[in-house]
Design an enzyme around this catalytic site. Sequence first.
Site, PDB file in Angstrom:
ATOM      1  N   GLY A   1     -94.253   9.128  38.609  1.00 56.00           N
ATOM      2  CA  GLY A   1     -93.847  10.494  38.288  1.00 56.00           C
ATOM      3  C   GLY A   1     -92.391  10.600  37.893  1.00 56.00           C
ATOM      4  O   GLY A   1     -91.754   9.610  37.524  1.00 56.00           O
TER       5      GLY A   1
ATOM      6  N   HIS B   1     -92.055   6.995  29.776  1.00 53.27           N
ATOM      7  CA  HIS B   1     -93.467   7.147  30.195  1.00 53.27           C
ATOM      8  C   HIS B   1     -94.310   7.732  29.057  1.00 53.27           C
ATOM      9  O   HIS B   1     -95.447   7.327  28.839  1.00 53.27           O
ATOM     10  CB  HIS B   1     -93.583   8.099  31.392  1.00 53.27           C
ATOM     11  CG  HIS B   1     -92.932   7.615  32.638  1.00 53.27           C
ATOM     12  ND1 HIS B   1     -91.829   8.228  33.192  1.00 53.27           N
ATOM     13  CD2 HIS B   1     -93.224   6.576  33.449  1.00 53.27           C
ATOM     14  CE1 HIS B   1     -91.475   7.597  34.290  1.00 53.27           C
ATOM     15  NE2 HIS B   1     -92.302   6.585  34.477  1.00 53.27           N
TER      16      HIS B   1
END
Length: 278
Positions: free
Chosen positions: A30, A36
Amino acid sequence: MQIFKEKKHLIKYLKTTTKDKSIGFVATMGSLHSGHLSLISTSKSMCCITVCSIFVNPTQFNNSNDYKNYPKDFNNDILLLKNVDCDILYIPQVKDIYEEKIESKKYNLGKIAKNLEGKYRPGHFDGVATVVDKLFDIVNPNIAFFGEKDLQQLQVVKKLVSITNRKIDIVGVKTVRESNGLAKSSRNKLLSKDHIKEASIIFKCLEYCKFNMHLNIKKLKMYIEDQFLQNQKVQLEYIEFVELNTFDKIKEWGGDKTNAVCIAVYINNVRLIDNIIL
Ligand code: PAF
């Protein structure tokens, strides 16, 4: 985007809706950034369905403060994933992954997990392998995507797949950088603007190595160590030259294998790693 908090629901959904469709998987902790998102878009370009997981894995932290302080931004993560059209998000609690026992399995990862991060973060790679193995069991992807920023982790995951006889292709995706060369990392959120400026020394040193390979490794290391001695705000933990596939340290140029230079530093107690493939 479908969001699942429990593996039993995700497994059922994947079984019924993804028949004959290729599944791409991006495991994350996260606090997502463009690094990402580049893993997600690579997965989307190669697979029919992209699954992302967000799970801050307790067993890979060898320092409890590091685990406690790891940046978390779940609501923003969900927005970012929706924006890039990720198909499925799995965002479990610790119990869903570890059930009763929050502990790592001991894998025979061999030499690849012993140097560098393996040495400075004891138990880290067993924790990574444990959670990735569990996530692979749940998602059962065809291809999984990992960032080259965590280069040793990428090689460790390849080794994990080979020792567990899984049929999963592991694809490494190029590091995304800030304009000053600093590799994108969730941990950058723990740095001030000034720290981010100071952190440009990391990529400068890596590039120095790449562009001065006519010098021997000892000289390059001495030069880098000296740069950090002159810059008291960034502390060098290690700079090492390795053979890419084995992560064996190299002391001299000369082999015909691909090499990499890897670095770990601390800025204001935040640990950052980076590398360049040479
Ligand atoms: O690279 C990471 O974010 C983590 O190590 C991973 C692969 C998601 C396992 O927790």
